[in-house]
Design a protein around this motif. Structure first.
Motif, PDB file in Angstrom:
ATOM      1  N   ASP A 280      22.551  15.951  37.985  1.00 27.07           N
ATOM      2  CA  ASP A 280      21.523  16.821  38.557  1.00 27.07           C
ATOM      3  C   ASP A 280      21.652  17.126  40.043  1.00 27.07           C
ATOM      4  O   ASP A 280      20.730  17.695  40.627  1.00 27.07           O
ATOM      5  CB  ASP A 280      20.113  16.232  38.327  1.00 27.07           C
TER       6      ASP A 280
ATOM      7  N   GLY B 226      23.558  19.250  41.305  1.00 20.45           N
ATOM      8  CA  GLY B 226      23.711  20.697  41.474  1.00 20.45           C
ATOM      9  C   GLY B 226      25.141  21.210  41.323  1.00 20.45           C
ATOM     10  O   GLY B 226      25.459  22.289  41.820  1.00 20.45           O
ATOM     11  N   LYS B 227      25.987  20.483  40.611  1.00 15.06           N
ATOM     12  CA  LYS B 227      27.392  20.900  40.433  1.00 15.06           C
ATOM     13  C   LYS B 227      27.509  22.241  39.730  1.00 15.06           C
ATOM     14  O   LYS B 227      28.212  23.135  40.186  1.00 15.06           O
ATOM     15  CB  LYS B 227      28.158  19.863  39.583  1.00 15.06           C
ATOM     16  N   THR B 228      26.794  22.361  38.595  1.00 15.74           N
ATOM     17  CA  THR B 228      26.909  23.595  37.819  1.00 15.74           C
ATOM     18  C   THR B 228      26.304  24.758  38.600  1.00 15.74           C
ATOM     19  O   THR B 228      26.866  25.852  38.638  1.00 15.74           O
ATOM     20  CB  THR B 228      26.228  23.416  36.452  1.00 15.74           C
ATOM     21  N   SER B 229      25.183  24.523  39.270  1.00 12.48           N
ATOM     22  CA  SER B 229      24.563  25.588  40.071  1.00 12.48           C
ATOM     23  C   SER B 229      25.496  26.017  41.201  1.00 12.48           C
ATOM     24  O   SER B 229      25.619  27.212  41.499  1.00 12.48           O
ATOM     25  CB  SER B 229      23.233  25.118  40.656  1.00 12.48           C
TER      26      SER B 229
ATOM     27  N   VAL C 150      21.088  27.180  35.466  1.00 12.09           N
ATOM     28  CA  VAL C 150      21.077  26.041  34.559  1.00 12.09           C
ATOM     29  C   VAL C 150      19.752  26.016  33.804  1.00 12.09           C
ATOM     30  O   VAL C 150      19.696  25.754  32.606  1.00 12.09           O
ATOM     31  CB  VAL C 150      21.238  24.727  35.354  1.00 12.09           C
ATOM     32  N   ASP C 151      18.684  26.338  34.538  1.00 12.78           N
ATOM     33  CA  ASP C 151      17.351  26.232  33.948  1.00 12.78           C
ATOM     34  C   ASP C 151      17.108  27.293  32.871  1.00 12.78           C
ATOM     35  O   ASP C 151      16.344  27.077  31.940  1.00 12.78           O
ATOM     36  CB  ASP C 151      16.297  26.297  35.061  1.00 12.78           C
TER      37      ASP C 151
ATOM     38  N   ILE D 259      22.282  19.995  31.004  1.00 13.94           N
ATOM     39  CA  ILE D 259      23.220  19.028  31.575  1.00 13.94           C
ATOM     40  C   ILE D 259      24.630  19.435  31.177  1.00 13.94           C
ATOM     41  O   ILE D 259      24.819  20.123  30.181  1.00 13.94           O
ATOM     42  CB  ILE D 259      22.973  17.577  31.083  1.00 13.94           C
ATOM     43  N   THR D 260      25.589  19.005  31.980  1.00 16.77           N
ATOM     44  CA  THR D 260      26.981  19.277  31.647  1.00 16.77           C
ATOM     45  C   THR D 260      27.531  18.095  30.868  1.00 16.77           C
ATOM     46  O   THR D 260      27.296  16.945  31.231  1.00 16.77           O
ATOM     47  CB  THR D 260      27.797  19.505  32.933  1.00 16.77           C
TER      48      THR D 260
ATOM     49  N   GLY E 103      27.785  14.830  35.134  1.00 14.82           N
ATOM     50  CA  GLY E 103      27.347  13.828  36.102  1.00 14.82           C
ATOM     51  C   GLY E 103      26.748  12.598  35.454  1.00 14.82           C
ATOM     52  O   GLY E 103      26.598  11.553  36.088  1.00 14.82           O
TER      53      GLY E 103
ATOM     54  N   ASN F  12      23.543  19.237  49.101  1.00 17.66           N
ATOM     55  CA  ASN F  12      22.903  20.380  48.440  1.00 17.66           C
ATOM     56  C   ASN F  12      21.370  20.298  48.524  1.00 17.66           C
ATOM     57  O   ASN F  12      20.817  19.304  48.972  1.00 17.66           O
ATOM     58  CB  ASN F  12      23.364  20.377  46.973  1.00 17.66           C
TER      59      ASN F  12
ATOM     60  N   ASP G 185      17.012  23.524  50.504  1.00 13.23           N
ATOM     61  CA  ASP G 185      15.794  24.344  50.389  1.00 13.23           C
ATOM     62  C   ASP G 185      14.642  23.568  49.755  1.00 13.23           C
ATOM     63  O   ASP G 185      13.517  24.049  49.727  1.00 13.23           O
ATOM     64  CB  ASP G 185      16.081  25.580  49.522  1.00 13.23           C
TER      65      ASP G 185
ATOM     66  N   SER H 169      22.450  25.252  49.943  1.00 10.78           N
ATOM     67  CA  SER H 169      21.667  25.300  48.714  1.00 10.78           C
ATOM     68  C   SER H 169      22.388  26.167  47.689  1.00 10.78           C
ATOM     69  O   SER H 169      22.689  27.332  47.949  1.00 10.78           O
ATOM     70  CB  SER H 169      20.282  25.887  48.998  1.00 10.78           C
ATOM     71  N   ALA H 170      22.644  25.553  46.536  1.00 13.46           N
ATOM     72  CA  ALA H 170      23.304  26.289  45.467  1.00 13.46           C
ATOM     73  C   ALA H 170      22.389  27.361  44.905  1.00 13.46           C
ATOM     74  O   ALA H 170      22.838  28.322  44.307  1.00 13.46           O
ATOM     75  CB  ALA H 170      23.724  25.326  44.361  1.00 13.46           C
ATOM     76  N   ILE H 171      21.076  27.204  45.121  1.00 12.75           N
ATOM     77  CA  ILE H 171      20.131  28.160  44.541  1.00 12.75           C
ATOM     78  C   ILE H 171      19.906  29.362  45.463  1.00 12.75           C
ATOM     79  O   ILE H 171      20.017  30.500  45.041  1.00 12.75           O
ATOM     80  CB  ILE H 171      18.769  27.469  44.231  1.00 12.75           C
TER      81      ILE H 171
HETATM   82  N1  LIG Z   1      15.906  23.776  44.881  1.00  9.70           N
HETATM   83  C1  LIG Z   1      17.151  23.606  44.473  1.00  9.70           C
HETATM   84  N2  LIG Z   1      17.391  23.237  43.220  1.00  9.70           N
HETATM   85  C2  LIG Z   1      18.667  23.083  42.835  1.00  9.70           C
HETATM   86  C3  LIG Z   1      19.751  23.289  43.707  1.00  9.70           C
HETATM   87  N3  LIG Z   1      20.899  23.039  43.031  1.00  9.70           N
HETATM   88  C4  LIG Z   1      20.551  22.712  41.781  1.00  9.70           C
HETATM   89  N4  LIG Z   1      19.203  22.726  41.650  1.00  9.70           N
HETATM   90  C5  LIG Z   1      18.426  22.420  40.433  1.00  9.70           C
HETATM   91  O1  LIG Z   1      18.741  21.079  40.060  1.00  9.70           O
HETATM   92  C6  LIG Z   1      18.842  20.972  38.643  1.00  9.70           C
HETATM   93  C7  LIG Z   1      20.221  20.447  38.269  1.00  9.70           C
HETATM   94  O2  LIG Z   1      21.199  21.385  38.624  1.00  9.70           O
HETATM   95  P1  LIG Z   1      22.612  21.455  37.919  1.00  9.70           P
HETATM   96  O3  LIG Z   1      23.389  22.514  38.612  1.00  9.70           O
HETATM   97  O4  LIG Z   1      22.496  21.492  36.450  1.00  9.70           O
HETATM   98  O5  LIG Z   1      23.163  20.016  38.310  1.00  9.70           O
HETATM   99  P2  LIG Z   1      24.476  19.315  37.752  1.00  9.70           P
HETATM  100  O6  LIG Z   1      24.948  18.460  38.862  1.00  9.70           O
HETATM  101  O7  LIG Z   1      25.408  20.341  37.217  1.00  9.70           O
HETATM  102  O8  LIG Z   1      23.883  18.431  36.576  1.00  9.70           O
HETATM  103  P3  LIG Z   1      24.727  17.666  35.408  1.00  9.70           P
HETATM  104  O9  LIG Z   1      25.833  18.572  35.020  1.00  9.70           O
HETATM  105  O10 LIG Z   1      23.747  17.459  34.319  1.00  9.70           O
HETATM  106  O11 LIG Z   1      25.173  16.399  36.017  1.00  9.70           O
HETATM  107  C8  LIG Z   1      18.562  22.353  38.084  1.00  9.70           C
HETATM  108  O12 LIG Z   1      17.211  22.407  37.735  1.00  9.70           O
HETATM  109  C9  LIG Z   1      18.841  23.275  39.256  1.00  9.70           C
HETATM  110  O13 LIG Z   1      18.091  24.467  39.216  1.00  9.70           O
HETATM  111  C10 LIG Z   1      19.459  23.687  45.055  1.00  9.70           C
HETATM  112  O14 LIG Z   1      20.317  23.877  45.909  1.00  9.70           O
HETATM  113  N5  LIG Z   1      18.151  23.808  45.368  1.00  9.70           N
END
Ligand SMILES: Nc1nc2c(ncn2[C@@H]2O[C@H](COP(=O)(O)OP(=O)(O)OP(=O)(O)O)[C@@H](O)[C@H]2O)c(=O)[nH]1
Ligand SMILES: [Mg+2]
Length: 651
Positions: free
Chosen positions: A13, A15-18, A36-37, A54-55, A77, A128, A131, A224-226
């Motif tokens: 979580d 934020g790798k995928t984002s 992702v959401d 999740i990935t 992750g 990451n 924001d 911020s990935a978002i």
């Molecule tokens: N506010 C905010 N939320 C973020 C950011 N990056 C990711 N998120 C949120 O964090 C959650 C997890 O993001 P993912 O990108 O799925 O994280 P991940 O590391 O790929 O997760 P896994 O693959 O499950 O390990 C999601 O709800 C995203 O929307 C960011 O920069 N800011």
């Protein structure tokens, strides 16, 4: 064209995928960033990944950054899938370790960081979620410095963190804090800086590149990935400061790091280290019989595209090879780096509808082929499937994949710690044709001896060559290996040498004017079915001891809670072998049976107000002492009971 194979790694979580999605968007590879959401990202393409957000599987996508092509490997992750990450690491040129700006350094951050160091992958940190409320980049930078004991160099600054309009700016490379940090890793820069001479940005850039390549320094950026803040700066760092892959001529060398299936069948994913691989090339995996490459597809910004060839540095999806993960073509530079910890738990999986047993077995066999995490023990006589597991989430993933892909609903029986049995002495047994109720036209003698830890099972056809047709020797070995999956206490037996000491068979015969007659001639099944009875008897004489998995752990915690935590560790049977100060925290390390790790993991947050970081990974197997060894109940015929076996497994 220069290439960079870049892993995106982190705790669950973070934020790798984002971030992967944002990089694809900013590079123009997608018209808007997937979420992702909402389940719309390019790398989380499995139904379950989208539903759960999740990935589970590492996935490759590509972007151009100026003249550079970057293959992005988005990785899982969740700790249950650490082996998936670990095998991706071995094929990377560099990695971005994403750390949440809110949660900071988390247990899996530490575990992945250690794996990156062990394999020697140059790494960049991306802090990451600037924001999000609670983000604190300085605090996280401090944690990186203390907990990962590296030399981080912050290359960006942030304003307005904790809100949607947080802004990120790149620091100039000759800025004081950058030069000061680089000076820690580079003597030339340190010399100039300490003597008050001006230090040029160009020299700092060169020093950073050098130190990153040697993994002595890690650039840090935040964003911020978002919202996309900080992502242009990150792209700049990726293009300018990370080492690119060396493209080497010469014979083809590559490493298989994934296997999957798409609508057209099975693909092996290969990272090529040198040479050029073409369609119709014949290649040998691990030096085996050569096989023909029938199709090559390469990851490009427009997707995975079919090409006539792939060259050094590229990641290619290859058809035609019955390759397994971890195998290699030619002479790759990093061949010994796979270190899959064995799964430490296991569970029985059964179809909800008993009529689907065969479909279940077929599905599980496919999955085990794609994913070495699915460590399957199928047994046709017992008709049961035991899966060795890393954790509960993995169970859920297996259940949902079986349902989605094969239409089989399954249930698991309670999870147990996965033990093994080690042979302790020497034993022998023999069965001869038509003696003591032996219904098979086969005679076999076997000796079982203990072998050193880690030896595995070695089978030696000790009889004179030519005394027994090779197919019967092979069938005996097959029967022996199948039987050794269940030792006296029900656990798989390992670390032993099995030697064939005698054999008997009835040569191929025909009655006059008839074809081959099985009733008077031995067949391979005779040996395959007799071998379990003989080896089980020999094993009884040799004796086995049940051994449980033991993990090496590290708890990083505030000094004030040291007493409470060490007391708990002691109660749970931990052997503590080191305590050290790590940047104001106490680091306690030692070993602990796997079965107790969940208990310490569950107790730590309360004991330390969420401040402790526990990492634990498989270390070794140790005999179960001081209590009765756990027994895995048997199902189906037991070769230790000759009569029952002969009846249940007829000729
Ligand atoms: N506010 C905010 N939320 C973020 C950011 N990056 C990711 N998120 C949120 O964090 C959650 C997890 O993001 P993912 O990108 O799925 O994280 P991940 O590391 O790929 O997760 P896994 O693959 O499950 O390990 C999601 O709800 C995203 O929307 C960011 O920069 N800011
Ligand atoms: Mg992900």
């Amino acid at each position: 064209m220069p290439l960079l194979n870049l892993g995106i790694v982190a705790h669950v979580d973070a934020g790798k995928t984002s971030l992967t999605e944002r990089l694809l968007f900013e590079a123009g590879a997608v018209s808007r960033p997937g979420s992702v959401d909402d389940g719309t990202t390019r790398t989380d393409s499995m139904e379950l990944e989208r539903r759960r957000g999740i990935t589970i599987r590492a996935a490759v996508t590509s972007i151009h950054l100026g003249d550079l092509t970057v293959n992005l490997l988005d990785t899982p992750g969740h700790p249950d899938f650490i082996a998936e990450v670990e095998r991706s690491l071995a094929v990377l040129d560099a990695a971005v370790l994403v750390v949440s700006g809110v949660e900071g350094v988390q247990p899996q951050t530490v575990a992945i960081w250690r794996a990156l160091r062990r394999i020697g992958v140059p790494t960049l940190f991306f802090v990451n979620k600037v924001d999000r409320r609670g983000a604190d980049v300085d605090r996280v930078l401090g944690q990186i410095r203390r907990r990962l004991t590296t030399c981080p160099v912050m290359l960006t600054t942030v304003t307005g963190q904790g809100g949607r309009d947080a802004r990120v700016r790149a620091l100039s490379l000759d800025a004081e804090p950058v030069v000061a940090a680089v000076a820690e890793a580079d003597d030339a820069i340190a010399g100039r800086w300490l003597s008050g001479e001006p230090v040029r940005a160009r020299d700092v850039r060169r020093a950073i590149r050098r130190a990153v390549r040697r993994t002595e320094l890690a650039p840090v950026a935040c964003g911020s990935a978002i919202t996309g803040a900080g992502v242009p700066q990150l792209r700049h760092i990726l293009a300018g400061l990370l080492p690119r892959c060396d493209e080497r001529d010469g014979p083809v060398a590559g490493t298989v790091f994934a296997v999957d299936r798409d609508g057209h069948g099975r693909r092996a994913w290969l990272r090529l280290w040198s040479g050029r691989l073409r369609v119709r090339d014949r290649v040998a995996l691990n030096g085996d019989r050569p096989q023909t490459v029938t199709e090559i597809a390469v990851s490009e910004p427009d997707g995975i595209l079919v090409r006539a060839s792939a060259s050094a540095g590229q990641i290619a999806a290859v058809r035609g090879l019955s390759a397994r993960i971890g195998q290699h073509v030619g002479d790759p530079p990093r061949r010994h780096l796979y270190r899959f910890p064995p799964p430490t738990r296991q569970a029985l999986v059964e179809p909800v509808d008993p009529a689907q047993r065969l479909a279940l077995f077929a599905g599980l066999a496919d999955m085990a082929d794609e994913d070495p995490l699915v460590d399957l023990r199928l047994d046709e006589h017992r008709s049961e499937a035991v899966i060795r597991l890393h954790g509960e989430v993995q169970k859920e993933v297996i259940a949902s994949l079986l349902e989605e892909r094969y239409g089989v609903r399954v249930r698991f029986s309670g999870t147990l710690t996965a033990c093994i049995e080690r042979v302790v002495g020497t034993g022998g047994a023999e069965d001869r044709v038509r003696e003591r109720g032996n219904p098979y036209l086969a005679g076999v003698g076997l000796r079982v001896e203990a072998a050193p830890v880690g030896h595995g099972i070695e089978f030696r056809p000790g009889i004179e060559p030519g005394r027994l047709p090779p197919a019967f020797v092979a069938a005996t070995e097959e029967g022996v290996r199948a039987a050794l999956r269940y030792g006296r206490f029900g656990w798989p037996v390992t670390d032993c040498v099995i030697t064939m000491t005698s054999s008997q068979y009835c040569p191929r015969q025909s009655r006059p004017h008839q074809k081959f007659d099985k009733s008077i001639s031995s067949v391979a099944a005779d040996f395959r079915n007799l071998a379990p009875v003989v080896v089980t008897a020999a094993l009884r004489e040799a004796g086995t001891r049940v051994c449980q998995p033991v993990e090496r752990f590290d708890v990083n915690l505030p000094h004030e809670q040291a007493d409470a935590v060490t007391a708990l560790l002691g109660r749970l049977g931990a052997a503590i072998d080191g305590t050290a100060d790590a940047g104001g925290y106490l680091e306690v390390s030692g070993t602990l049976p796997s079965s107790r790790v969940p208990r310490i993991a569950a107790a730590l947050p309360d004991l330390t107000g969420g401040e402790a970081v526990l990492t634990a990974h498989f270390d070794h197997y140790a005999p179960v002492t001081g209590e009765d060894p756990p027994v895995l109940p048997r199902r189906g015929p037991d070769p230790a009971d000759r009569r029952e076996w002969f009846r249940a497994v007829p000729r």
